[in-house]
Design a protein around this motif. Structure first.
Motif, PDB file in Angstrom:
ATOM      1  N   SER A 165       0.860  -1.531  -0.196  1.00  0.00           N
ATOM      2  CA  SER A 165      -0.187  -0.012   0.098  1.00  0.00           C
ATOM      3  C   SER A 165       1.137   1.093  -0.146  1.00  0.00           C
ATOM      4  CB  SER A 165      -1.456   0.237   1.130  1.00  0.00           C
ATOM      5  OG  SER A 165      -2.093  -1.578   1.264  1.00  0.00           O
ATOM      6  N   PHE A 166       1.701   0.941   0.814  1.00  0.00           N
ATOM      7  CA  PHE A 166       2.482   2.691   1.352  1.00  0.00           C
ATOM      8  C   PHE A 166       3.225   3.014  -0.116  1.00  0.00           C
ATOM      9  CE2 PHE A 166       2.371   2.641   5.747  1.00  0.00           C
ATOM     10  CZ  PHE A 166       2.084   4.053   5.802  1.00  0.00           C
ATOM     11  N   PHE A 167       3.773   1.821  -1.167  1.00  0.00           N
ATOM     12  CA  PHE A 167       4.603   2.547  -2.227  1.00  0.00           C
ATOM     13  C   PHE A 167       3.830   2.717  -3.039  1.00  0.00           C
ATOM     14  CE2 PHE A 167       6.954   0.261   0.232  1.00  0.00           C
ATOM     15  CZ  PHE A 167       8.570   1.174   0.923  1.00  0.00           C
ATOM     16  N   SER A 168       2.196   2.982  -3.439  1.00  0.00           N
ATOM     17  CA  SER A 168       1.270   4.252  -3.874  1.00  0.00           C
ATOM     18  C   SER A 168       2.320   5.011  -3.622  1.00  0.00           C
ATOM     19  CB  SER A 168       0.096   3.589  -3.846  1.00  0.00           C
ATOM     20  OG  SER A 168       0.246   2.050  -3.552  1.00  0.00           O
ATOM     21  N   ILE A 169       2.387   5.749  -2.322  1.00  0.00           N
ATOM     22  CA  ILE A 169       2.281   7.589  -3.225  1.00  0.00           C
ATOM     23  C   ILE A 169       2.894   7.655  -3.729  1.00  0.00           C
ATOM     24  CG2 ILE A 169       3.832   8.978  -1.167  1.00  0.00           C
ATOM     25  CD1 ILE A 169       2.547   6.889   1.431  1.00  0.00           C
ATOM     26  N   LEU A 170       4.151   6.666  -3.931  1.00  0.00           N
ATOM     27  CA  LEU A 170       4.881   7.293  -5.260  1.00  0.00           C
ATOM     28  C   LEU A 170       4.117   8.114  -5.883  1.00  0.00           C
ATOM     29  CD1 LEU A 170       8.439   5.236  -4.549  1.00  0.00           C
ATOM     30  CD2 LEU A 170       7.865   7.833  -4.761  1.00  0.00           C
ATOM     31  N   GLU A 171       3.766   6.904  -6.943  1.00  0.00           N
ATOM     32  CA  GLU A 171       2.332   7.076  -7.383  1.00  0.00           C
ATOM     33  C   GLU A 171       1.608   8.585  -7.216  1.00  0.00           C
ATOM     34  OE1 GLU A 171       0.902   3.616  -8.482  1.00  0.00           O
ATOM     35  OE2 GLU A 171       2.834   2.155  -9.892  1.00  0.00           O
ATOM     36  N   LEU A 172       1.045   8.207  -6.590  1.00  0.00           N
ATOM     37  CA  LEU A 172       0.796   9.135  -5.883  1.00  0.00           C
ATOM     38  C   LEU A 172       0.931  10.782  -5.854  1.00  0.00           C
ATOM     39  CD1 LEU A 172      -1.472   8.320  -2.880  1.00  0.00           C
ATOM     40  CD2 LEU A 172      -2.653   9.196  -4.614  1.00  0.00           C
ATOM     41  N   VAL A 173       1.921  10.853  -5.448  1.00  0.00           N
ATOM     42  CA  VAL A 173       2.877  12.226  -5.946  1.00  0.00           C
ATOM     43  C   VAL A 173       3.817  12.252  -6.948  1.00  0.00           C
ATOM     44  CG1 VAL A 173       3.044  12.371  -2.878  1.00  0.00           C
ATOM     45  CG2 VAL A 173       4.809  11.569  -4.262  1.00  0.00           C
ATOM     46  N   VAL A 174       3.421  11.521  -7.720  1.00  0.00           N
ATOM     47  CA  VAL A 174       5.296  12.154  -8.616  1.00  0.00           C
ATOM     48  C   VAL A 174       4.151  11.260  -9.989  1.00  0.00           C
ATOM     49  CG1 VAL A 174       7.514  11.767  -9.340  1.00  0.00           C
ATOM     50  CG2 VAL A 174       7.013  11.638  -7.281  1.00  0.00           C
ATOM     51  N   LYS A 175       4.295   9.639 -10.710  1.00  0.00           N
ATOM     52  CA  LYS A 175       3.464   9.728 -11.572  1.00  0.00           C
ATOM     53  C   LYS A 175       2.280  10.449 -12.479  1.00  0.00           C
ATOM     54  CE  LYS A 175       3.212   5.064 -14.129  1.00  0.00           C
ATOM     55  NZ  LYS A 175       3.064   3.510 -13.660  1.00  0.00           N
ATOM     56  N   GLU A 176       1.575   9.716 -11.583  1.00  0.00           N
ATOM     57  CA  GLU A 176      -0.128  10.150 -12.132  1.00  0.00           C
ATOM     58  C   GLU A 176      -0.071  11.431 -11.516  1.00  0.00           C
ATOM     59  OE1 GLU A 176      -0.603   7.518 -13.232  1.00  0.00           O
ATOM     60  OE2 GLU A 176      -0.294   5.765 -12.165  1.00  0.00           O
ATOM     61  N   PRO A 177       0.060  12.005 -10.450  1.00  0.00           N
ATOM     62  CA  PRO A 177      -0.314  13.825 -10.781  1.00  0.00           C
ATOM     63  C   PRO A 177       0.062  14.402 -12.135  1.00  0.00           C
ATOM     64  CG  PRO A 177      -0.048  13.395  -8.918  1.00  0.00           C
ATOM     65  CD  PRO A 177       0.887  11.878  -9.133  1.00  0.00           C
ATOM     66  N   LEU A 178       1.751  14.669 -12.686  1.00  0.00           N
ATOM     67  CA  LEU A 178       2.581  15.233 -13.425  1.00  0.00           C
ATOM     68  C   LEU A 178       1.741  15.081 -14.841  1.00  0.00           C
ATOM     69  CD1 LEU A 178       6.229  14.389 -12.270  1.00  0.00           C
ATOM     70  CD2 LEU A 178       5.414  16.562 -12.570  1.00  0.00           C
ATOM     71  N   THR A 179       1.939  13.466 -14.950  1.00  0.00           N
ATOM     72  CA  THR A 179       1.088  12.656 -15.869  1.00  0.00           C
ATOM     73  C   THR A 179      -0.266  13.788 -15.903  1.00  0.00           C
ATOM     74  OG1 THR A 179       1.268  10.423 -15.394  1.00  0.00           O
ATOM     75  CG2 THR A 179      -0.018  10.697 -17.136  1.00  0.00           C
ATOM     76  N   ILE A 180      -1.183  13.783 -15.552  1.00  0.00           N
ATOM     77  CA  ILE A 180      -2.469  15.243 -15.706  1.00  0.00           C
ATOM     78  C   ILE A 180      -1.530  16.624 -15.798  1.00  0.00           C
ATOM     79  CG2 ILE A 180      -4.346  15.930 -13.564  1.00  0.00           C
ATOM     80  CD1 ILE A 180      -4.407  12.901 -12.249  1.00  0.00           C
ATOM     81  N   ILE A 181      -0.678  16.195 -14.864  1.00  0.00           N
ATOM     82  CA  ILE A 181       0.114  18.322 -15.098  1.00  0.00           C
ATOM     83  C   ILE A 181       0.211  18.455 -16.637  1.00  0.00           C
ATOM     84  CG2 ILE A 181       1.351  19.895 -14.390  1.00  0.00           C
ATOM     85  CD1 ILE A 181       1.011  18.458 -11.317  1.00  0.00           C
ATOM     86  N   PHE A 182       0.877  17.593 -16.798  1.00  0.00           N
ATOM     87  CA  PHE A 182       1.211  18.069 -18.268  1.00  0.00           C
ATOM     88  C   PHE A 182       0.422  17.659 -19.094  1.00  0.00           C
ATOM     89  CE2 PHE A 182       5.628  16.048 -16.829  1.00  0.00           C
ATOM     90  CZ  PHE A 182       6.075  17.137 -16.966  1.00  0.00           C
ATOM     91  N   ALA A 183      -0.557  16.878 -19.159  1.00  0.00           N
ATOM     92  CA  ALA A 183      -1.777  16.553 -19.963  1.00  0.00           C
ATOM     93  C   ALA A 183      -2.693  18.221 -20.005  1.00  0.00           C
ATOM     94  CB  ALA A 183      -2.718  15.401 -19.251  1.00  0.00           C
ATOM     95  N   LEU A 184      -2.915  18.797 -18.657  1.00  0.00           N
ATOM     96  CA  LEU A 184      -3.150  19.538 -19.167  1.00  0.00           C
ATOM     97  C   LEU A 184      -2.999  20.864 -19.513  1.00  0.00           C
ATOM     98  CD1 LEU A 184      -5.435  19.586 -15.229  1.00  0.00           C
ATOM     99  CD2 LEU A 184      -6.452  19.750 -16.960  1.00  0.00           C
ATOM    100  N   VAL A 185      -2.212  20.675 -19.279  1.00  0.00           N
ATOM    101  CA  VAL A 185      -0.678  22.553 -20.039  1.00  0.00           C
ATOM    102  C   VAL A 185      -0.968  21.969 -21.010  1.00  0.00           C
ATOM    103  CG1 VAL A 185       1.913  22.945 -20.285  1.00  0.00           C
ATOM    104  CG2 VAL A 185       0.708  22.784 -17.416  1.00  0.00           C
ATOM    105  N   THR A 186      -1.159  20.971 -21.829  1.00  0.00           N
ATOM    106  CA  THR A 186      -0.997  20.731 -22.939  1.00  0.00           C
ATOM    107  C   THR A 186      -2.497  21.080 -23.574  1.00  0.00           C
ATOM    108  OG1 THR A 186       0.585  18.907 -22.813  1.00  0.00           O
ATOM    109  CG2 THR A 186      -0.888  19.355 -25.140  1.00  0.00           C
ATOM    110  N   MET A 187      -3.834  20.592 -22.648  1.00  0.00           N
ATOM    111  CA  MET A 187      -4.641  21.065 -23.045  1.00  0.00           C
ATOM    112  C   MET A 187      -5.180  22.552 -22.456  1.00  0.00           C
ATOM    113  SD  MET A 187      -6.346  17.394 -21.013  1.00  0.00           S
ATOM    114  CE  MET A 187      -8.141  18.139 -20.440  1.00  0.00           C
ATOM    115  N   PHE A 188      -4.532  23.548 -21.991  1.00  0.00           N
ATOM    116  CA  PHE A 188      -4.206  24.872 -21.621  1.00  0.00           C
ATOM    117  C   PHE A 188      -3.827  25.610 -23.626  1.00  0.00           C
ATOM    118  CE2 PHE A 188      -5.122  25.191 -17.179  1.00  0.00           C
ATOM    119  CZ  PHE A 188      -6.089  25.733 -17.036  1.00  0.00           C
TER     120      PHE A 188
END
Length: 609
Positions: A165-188
């Motif tokens: 469970s705990f190492f899902s945190i690395l995905e919670l704070v790095v992988k998935e949020p960055l994927t969303i951020i990069f996509a949102l910036v491009t969408m903007f």
């Protein structure tokens, strides 16, 4: 940050490089997730014949001009292909771009997973090691209050839950949020109006998901506690199977097990329902957002003509690209709640203070020279005093026997001498040094212990006998077995001292097991021997063999014999008669018989029996 997360950080330090590389590869994965979607844009432009002809290579003018530069460069390359070849070559070029970007995206995903795997497995190993070290180091008193099954559940199940469970945190704070951020910036960049519209829906979706996850941690904790209780029932059932069967108590234990397993089922279903709801709920909310986008964006394309059709399709793929990480975040946040509950139980054990340890400058003692002095001891396990102002002196080479009714405090003396428990009032000293000031390992190396219960392990006779002297040769082991009157049956076994004796030594009889316990003490060869009712569980014939073995072993040693059968201690130098934690008589067998007091009464009772 949650306190259990902070406590976990020291376990990740040996794997810092794995964390760093995981973060780097996750950033690259997130970046190429967006780029791979953008490469669909030139494919669509070529397919719909919308690509702009650019025959002059663009000039890079800085980061502020990056979008126009990349777009112009792409059109320039496509124009070059179509000028010299057919449109199929241009299509092949842009399709190749798609393949290459998706290849890099998945390569970085694999490399990130590779490093998180090493981190998770490494921390799991270290946590298990810390848990086992703690379990073995904790005093005996800790386990008088805890169920073994619960400790096992924490060691195995909860530690696994922390890892998963705990190492899902690395995905919670790095992988998935960055994927969303990069996509949102491009969408903007593609459409500010549409992206602002999307951002209105996101907080609403997050609020709904957090409401569903409410109380998940508390229920996870309850489920883990119930799992520990369940393992305890199984452990006790296997350990006491003969008693359960002989008393026809199977229905009682089955009922207890069924009640526990039903409680666990209800808790697991409740947790599972919320966990299972995470993915479909986040997906439904995402699709609702996409559907609304289709309507609103379709108007911008068809009615307002403020957005190109190909740009809108790429925009939709980016919006879809946000859905997967959003689902992963919601699922990971649920998993982290389970992990927090499990970590709480793991650190409950790891943080228990071990009160019975060696002092910082403890005395290293490798010999016993004069006497053991037990002075004015008062001791209680709970409320009622077990020993009251108890004092005796044991000279080197003496055999001192402790006798008395059950509950008179005899075995407590053995527990205090070995520091399984610590003296509360009074003191115990060896050669004038308080045992609390002696290094714990060296104190116990001075003593051999043979208990009423022959504690053996599922291993060979050699491994069991050499427990206190790991480097013993086969010849030394055989000599110890001979002194313990055990070699006569060991030599007839199929593999001799290499024969496996089964779980708790159950392939052997009670007398044989006890003689192996004595051989173990003999091989250790300590100057002080403690025999805690070593023959009380044996039949008469076995007792004779074991008694002879004990007499062989006690020669030239200081022995403290806790006895129930008085026939075994008549040769003792001093017999101490105890009653309700106090000494009522002491002397030799003949002296005590002549007194015609408590000891004589015990002898008469056993003779009558």
């Amino acid at each position: 940050m949650d306190k259990n997360l902070i406590k976990l950080i020291p376990y990740t330090k040996p794997y810092k490089s794995n964390i760093v590389w995981n973060i780097i590869y996750n950033i690259l994965y997130a970046l190429f997730s967006t780029i791979s979607m953008l490469t669909l844009f030139p494919v669509l432009e070529v397919l719909f014949g919308k690509n702009k002809a650019v025959y002059k290579e663009p000039v890079y003018k800085g980061i502020g001009n990056i979008k126009d530069y990349v777009t112009e460069l792409l059109y320039y390359r496509i124009s070059e292909f179509t000028k010299e070849n057919s449109i199929q070559y241009a299509l092949l070029f842009v399709v190749g771009l798609v393949i290459i970007t998706f290849l890099f995206k998945n390569l970085f995903n694999y490399l990130a997973s590779y490093h998180i795997m090493h981190l998770k497995n490494g921390v799991l190993k270290d946590l298990r090691k810390s848990m086992y070290d703690k379990i073995v180091e904790l005093p005996i008193s800790y386990y008088s209050e805890k169920r073994k099954g619960d400790v096992m559940a924490r060691m195995l199940g909860d530690v696994n839950e922390v890892q998963n469970s705990f190492f899902s945190i690395l995905e919670l704070v790095v992988k998935e949020p960055l994927t969303i951020i990069f996509a949102l910036v491009t969408m903007f960049v593609i459409s500010t109006k549409l992206t602002l519209f999307v951002l209105v829906f996101m907080p609403v979706a997050g609020l709904i998901i957090s409401r569903v996850a409410k109380n998940l941690r508390a229920k996870s904790l309850q489920a883990q506690q119930e799992s520990g209780f369940l393992i305890s029932i199984v452990d006790e059932s296997l350990g006491g199977l003969k008693v359960i069967k002989s008393y026809n108590a199977e229905p009682n234990f089955k009922n207890k097990f069924n009640q526990s397993v039903t409680r666990l089922l209800n808790l697991s279903n409740s947790i599972g329902t919320k966990n299972n709801l995470a993915t479909p709920l986040s997906e439904f909310l995402g699709i609702t957002t996409i559907a609304t986008l289709l309507f609103y964006g379709g108007n911008l394309v068809l009615v307002d003509h403020s957005l190109e059709g190909s740009s809108f399709i790429v925009y939709l793929t980016l919006a879809f690209n946000i859905l997967t990480p959003a689902k992963a975040i919601s699922k990971a946040s649920y998993a982290v709640k389970n992990g927090l509950a499990a970590a709480e139980r793991v650190f409950d054990v790891l943080e228990v203070e071990n009160e019975i340890t060696s002092k910082e400058n403890a005395v290293l003692k490798d010999s016993f020279n004069s006497e053991i002095a037990i002075k004015n001891i008062n001791f209680k396990y709970e409320k009622e005093a077990v020993l009251k102002d108890f004092s005796i002196q044991i000279k080197k080479g003496q055999t001192v026997a402790l006798v008395g009714q059950s509950g008179s405090g005899k075995s407590t003396i053995a527990n205090l001498l070995t520091r399984f428990y610590d003296v509360q009032d009074g003191s115990i000293s060896i050669d004038g040094v308080d045992i609390k000031d002696i290094n714990l390992e060296s104190l116990r190396s001075l003593m051999g212990l043979v208990t009423q219960d022959s504690i053996l392990f599922n291993d060979s006779i050699k491994a069991n006998v050499s427990l206190g002297k790991q480097d013993a040769t086969d010849e030394e082991i055989i000599e110890a077995l001979k002194i313990a009157n055990a070699y006569e049956f060991v030599k007839d076994l199929p593999n001799g001292i290499y024969t496996n004796i089964g779980d708790s030594g159950n392939k052997l009889s009670g007398g044989q097991k006890q003689r192996l316990s004595i051989a173990r003490a003999v091989l250790k060869n300590p100057p002080i021997m403690i025999l805690d009712e070593a023959t009380s569980a044996l039949d008469t014939e076995s007792e004779k063999f074991v008694q002879l073995a004990l007499e062989n072993m006690m020669q030239n040693r200081t022995s403290i014999v806790i006895a129930h059968r008085l026939s075994t201690i008549q040769k003792a130098d001093v017999i101490v008669v105890m009653k309700k934690g106090k000494i009522v008589e002491q002397g030799t067998h003949e002296e005590l018989i002549a007194l015609n007091g408590a000891y004589n009464k015990l002898v008469m009772l056993q003779s009558f029996e």
